[in-house]
Design a protein around this motif. Sequence first.
Motif, PDB file in Angstrom:
ATOM      1  N   SER A  39       5.252  -3.573   7.976  1.00  0.00           N
ATOM      2  CA  SER A  39       5.380  -2.118   7.911  1.00  0.00           C
ATOM      3  C   SER A  39       4.262  -1.533   7.055  1.00  0.00           C
ATOM      4  CB  SER A  39       6.732  -1.730   7.316  1.00  0.00           C
ATOM      5  OG  SER A  39       6.830  -2.198   5.977  1.00  0.00           O
ATOM      6  N   ALA A  40       4.115  -0.208   7.104  1.00  0.00           N
ATOM      7  CA  ALA A  40       3.081   0.456   6.305  1.00  0.00           C
ATOM      8  C   ALA A  40       3.302   0.223   4.820  1.00  0.00           C
ATOM      9  CB  ALA A  40       3.074   1.953   6.617  1.00  0.00           C
ATOM     10  N   TRP A  41       4.570   0.284   4.390  1.00  0.00           N
ATOM     11  CA  TRP A  41       4.873   0.044   2.980  1.00  0.00           C
ATOM     12  C   TRP A  41       4.572  -1.397   2.586  1.00  0.00           C
ATOM     13  CZ3 TRP A  41       5.102   1.366  -1.712  1.00  0.00           C
ATOM     14  CH2 TRP A  41       5.839   0.635  -2.639  1.00  0.00           C
ATOM     15  N   ALA A  42       4.889  -2.342   3.466  1.00  0.00           N
ATOM     16  CA  ALA A  42       4.614  -3.749   3.164  1.00  0.00           C
ATOM     17  C   ALA A  42       3.121  -3.997   3.028  1.00  0.00           C
ATOM     18  CB  ALA A  42       5.207  -4.643   4.246  1.00  0.00           C
ATOM     19  N   MET A  43       2.313  -3.390   3.903  1.00  0.00           N
ATOM     20  CA  MET A  43       0.869  -3.567   3.812  1.00  0.00           C
ATOM     21  C   MET A  43       0.307  -2.890   2.562  1.00  0.00           C
ATOM     22  SD  MET A  43      -0.663  -3.432   7.708  1.00  0.00           S
ATOM     23  CE  MET A  43       0.136  -1.902   8.218  1.00  0.00           C
ATOM     24  N   TYR A  44       0.891  -1.751   2.198  1.00  0.00           N
ATOM     25  CA  TYR A  44       0.423  -1.070   0.983  1.00  0.00           C
ATOM     26  C   TYR A  44       0.738  -1.917  -0.251  1.00  0.00           C
ATOM     27  CZ  TYR A  44      -0.310   2.586  -2.503  1.00  0.00           C
ATOM     28  OH  TYR A  44      -0.762   3.302  -3.575  1.00  0.00           O
ATOM     29  N   ARG A  45       1.929  -2.532  -0.248  1.00  0.00           N
ATOM     30  CA  ARG A  45       2.346  -3.329  -1.398  1.00  0.00           C
ATOM     31  C   ARG A  45       1.577  -4.643  -1.505  1.00  0.00           C
ATOM     32  NH1 ARG A  45       7.190  -3.959   0.040  1.00  0.00           N
ATOM     33  NH2 ARG A  45       7.058  -6.138   0.711  1.00  0.00           N
ATOM     34  N   SER A  46       1.294  -5.280  -0.367  1.00  0.00           N
ATOM     35  CA  SER A  46       0.687  -6.612  -0.395  1.00  0.00           C
ATOM     36  C   SER A  46      -0.833  -6.612  -0.222  1.00  0.00           C
ATOM     37  CB  SER A  46       1.303  -7.482   0.709  1.00  0.00           C
ATOM     38  OG  SER A  46       1.115  -6.884   1.983  1.00  0.00           O
ATOM     39  N   ILE A  47      -1.401  -5.521   0.302  1.00  0.00           N
ATOM     40  CA  ILE A  47      -2.849  -5.480   0.534  1.00  0.00           C
ATOM     41  C   ILE A  47      -3.523  -4.435  -0.357  1.00  0.00           C
ATOM     42  CG2 ILE A  47      -4.674  -5.061   2.231  1.00  0.00           C
ATOM     43  CD1 ILE A  47      -2.727  -5.977   4.409  1.00  0.00           C
ATOM     44  N   THR A  48      -3.028  -3.187  -0.265  1.00  0.00           N
ATOM     45  CA  THR A  48      -3.706  -2.098  -0.960  1.00  0.00           C
ATOM     46  C   THR A  48      -3.563  -2.191  -2.472  1.00  0.00           C
ATOM     47  OG1 THR A  48      -3.249  -0.666   0.949  1.00  0.00           O
ATOM     48  CG2 THR A  48      -3.938   0.396  -1.095  1.00  0.00           C
ATOM     49  N   LEU A  49      -2.326  -2.338  -2.955  1.00  0.00           N
ATOM     50  CA  LEU A  49      -2.101  -2.349  -4.405  1.00  0.00           C
ATOM     51  C   LEU A  49      -2.859  -3.466  -5.121  1.00  0.00           C
ATOM     52  CD1 LEU A  49       1.623  -1.347  -5.045  1.00  0.00           C
ATOM     53  CD2 LEU A  49      -0.454  -0.133  -5.682  1.00  0.00           C
TER      54      LEU A  49
END
Length: 268
Positions: free
Chosen positions: A171-181
């Motif tokens: 999900s978008a949140w999962a990618m933000y948490r695991s990639i972006t942050l």
Amino acid sequence: MAISFQDYGLRAIFTGQAGFAGFTNYTNVLTDASFWPVMLRTVLVTGAMVIGTIGIGMAVSQLLTRLGVVMRTVVSVVLVLAWAMPNVASSLVWQWLFQPFYGVLNWLITQLGVFGDHTQDNWASSPGQALTIVLSLVIWQAVPFVALTLYAAQSQIAPEYYEAGALDGASAWAMYRSITLPALVPTLLLVTILSVIWDFNVFNQIWLLTKGGPEDTTLTLGIWTFVKSFVSNAYGQGAAIAVISTLILGALTSYYIRRLVRSGEEDL
């Protein structure tokens, strides 16, 4: 710094001579009944400003990544203009917005008809409201730098990572948490340290809006330094407070530099 070790008062200004006071100014400051309440208040106010700035800045930077080219350019220009506005000028605008009788915000709240008549509401006279207007002003001025800095850092992340995450069904949140942050951690640490330094030393906005009141609600170390120096004419004690503030910020900066050096050594 030299003044903090001198008996520098109103007399010294006229005579040009100040006796050596040793650590007396530091002793007087540290034993002053106001020191620890002011220190605690400064830490809490700074923490609220930094948390608000970083939180909103992260949200705005994420918004920029989802806007089209035209809208992203417009928002970026607006952010730059807000950030470039002198804090004295923006503080005067804030005074007008929250002014009783003629303030735009009081007029707007009154026109809504939900909370009654607030045309005579003086925000600077209530501790909670005074703190609110100070925090909102400082955060409004600081968010553009944080948002644009984080957006610049996020734009450097390779799109292949997000493509791989999408293929895995993340999900978008999962990618933000695991990639972006994780990729933003060094930049987040930098803007956080800078925000702490800037917010810890905030003076113009507080002085112009509340002068440290009401009931010392917004009396921080920066305001206390000014009051000690130019209101009480205890320039030596004011200088001592400034030195103590510098030492505290120096300790925080050294922590960031150590983290930066260690991360560089790990990369090697």
